[in-house]
Scaffold this motif. Sequence first.
Motif, PDB file in Angstrom:
ATOM      1  N   GLU A  12       0.842  -1.195   0.000  1.00  0.00           N
ATOM      2  CA  GLU A  12       0.000   0.000   0.000  1.00  0.00           C
ATOM      3  C   GLU A  12       0.874   1.241   0.000  1.00  0.00           C
ATOM      4  O   GLU A  12       1.534   1.548   0.989  1.00  0.00           O
ATOM      5  CB  GLU A  12      -0.931  -0.012   1.221  1.00  0.00           C
ATOM      6  N   LEU A  13       0.881   1.960  -1.130  1.00  0.00           N
ATOM      7  CA  LEU A  13       1.671   3.189  -1.215  1.00  0.00           C
ATOM      8  C   LEU A  13       1.000   4.332  -0.478  1.00  0.00           C
ATOM      9  O   LEU A  13       1.669   5.167   0.135  1.00  0.00           O
ATOM     10  CB  LEU A  13       1.886   3.559  -2.680  1.00  0.00           C
ATOM     11  N   ASP A  14      -0.330   4.407  -0.559  1.00  0.00           N
ATOM     12  CA  ASP A  14      -1.117   5.340   0.231  1.00  0.00           C
ATOM     13  C   ASP A  14      -2.513   4.741   0.373  1.00  0.00           C
ATOM     14  O   ASP A  14      -2.813   3.716  -0.236  1.00  0.00           O
ATOM     15  CB  ASP A  14      -1.145   6.745  -0.396  1.00  0.00           C
ATOM     16  N   PRO A  15      -3.392   5.344   1.177  1.00  0.00           N
ATOM     17  CA  PRO A  15      -4.706   4.725   1.409  1.00  0.00           C
ATOM     18  C   PRO A  15      -5.531   4.496   0.146  1.00  0.00           C
ATOM     19  O   PRO A  15      -6.450   3.676   0.164  1.00  0.00           O
ATOM     20  CB  PRO A  15      -5.398   5.730   2.351  1.00  0.00           C
ATOM     21  N   SER A  16      -5.217   5.176  -0.963  1.00  0.00           N
ATOM     22  CA  SER A  16      -6.029   5.041  -2.171  1.00  0.00           C
ATOM     23  C   SER A  16      -5.379   4.188  -3.257  1.00  0.00           C
ATOM     24  O   SER A  16      -6.041   3.851  -4.243  1.00  0.00           O
ATOM     25  CB  SER A  16      -6.330   6.430  -2.754  1.00  0.00           C
ATOM     26  N   PHE A  17      -4.114   3.827  -3.113  1.00  0.00           N
ATOM     27  CA  PHE A  17      -3.442   3.069  -4.172  1.00  0.00           C
ATOM     28  C   PHE A  17      -2.604   1.949  -3.571  1.00  0.00           C
ATOM     29  O   PHE A  17      -1.834   2.162  -2.637  1.00  0.00           O
ATOM     30  CB  PHE A  17      -2.534   3.976  -5.011  1.00  0.00           C
ATOM     31  N   SER A  18      -2.780   0.756  -4.121  1.00  0.00           N
ATOM     32  CA  SER A  18      -1.997  -0.399  -3.695  1.00  0.00           C
ATOM     33  C   SER A  18      -1.732  -1.287  -4.900  1.00  0.00           C
ATOM     34  O   SER A  18      -2.452  -1.228  -5.908  1.00  0.00           O
ATOM     35  CB  SER A  18      -2.728  -1.182  -2.597  1.00  0.00           C
TER      36      SER A  18
END
Length: 357
Positions: free
Chosen positions: A189-195
């Motif tokens: 998970e790079l940030d809460p919206s993109f993995s």
Amino acid sequence: MFSRSGFATWVKGIALGLAIGLSPGTVSAQDTKPEATDLSGEKLSGGEPIQPPFEGLPYIPEAEKGEKTIHPYLFADLLLLKARRQSYDYAITSLTPTGTGLVGDMQNLDYSFRAGFRAGAGIQLPDQWQVEASFFNYHSTNSRYAVPPNGGTLYATTTNLSYDEIGTAQANGSVNFSVLDIDFGRWVELDPSFSFRFTGGTRLAWIDQNFSALYNGGPQSANNSMVNMPIYFSGGGITAGAEGVWNFLGKIGIYGRGKGGLIAGRFSSRLNETADNGSVTVVNIHDKYEGVVPTLDLGLGLCYRGEIATVRIGYDLFNYFDMVDSLQFPGPQLGNPVRRTSNISLEGVSMEIGFKF
């Protein structure tokens, strides 16, 4: 009778005894208070420490508990796919009469959209590592029929040293995919919206193709002249892929995935042609060989990703390179066959639903 001095001595003795019995040194053990200790339980005056009372197990935050939990999950796909391949020609329709050239169209067998399915199960290990197995199955059949155009001619394209111009042509085909994938990967998970995740694994594949053509009529009066060219493949190999999910609207987002592989296996194909309703054998050749088939899977679409359920709707493409490889003897030399080669692909719409427990 006690004398006055004796009585006084007796009273003094009783008083002294009471004083000694009530002194602090003679208090019972039940009334003894524990000596003072420091915070570690050690006596200030030395001796054995007193054990502190049990206060329960150490506190573990809920987030840390989740990271150390194993989650099984299931998923199922319904796919509406169309099979595509070349080397499916069976006749030529020409607008010109016999002996006046060739002007027309190649007649090819093709497939319609048919339903397939893919189902799998996996385990999500601590730190987002995953191990999963999935099975894909697809089957499709179709047939085509051709006659000469008005004032024109019809030619067979699959016969071997036999009929050329014919009166009618019919082609039948089928394709069957059975594919088992075992993958190992990890979500990042790079940030809460993109993995995204990278995967590696193995693939076992069983792919059967059947293609036949039936000819009748013409100047040579063909009578159920049949040509069969089945191809069977079974093998296994390695795969590697990547998948990404971008949630641009809460739990709704887009996904993209791709996987490539190399499958080594055995091909078994046959070329069989008979004439006069099967009573005459023109060609009957069995070809067996081993080869490596490159594969490519692609997918793109919309998705909903919740805590428990996942839903996806998108487009999928599966391509198997050089999967078609069959023999033909079009010329006068029997020892000089040619090969009809092609890729085979499946493409269409997919709908997936999954649950994590």
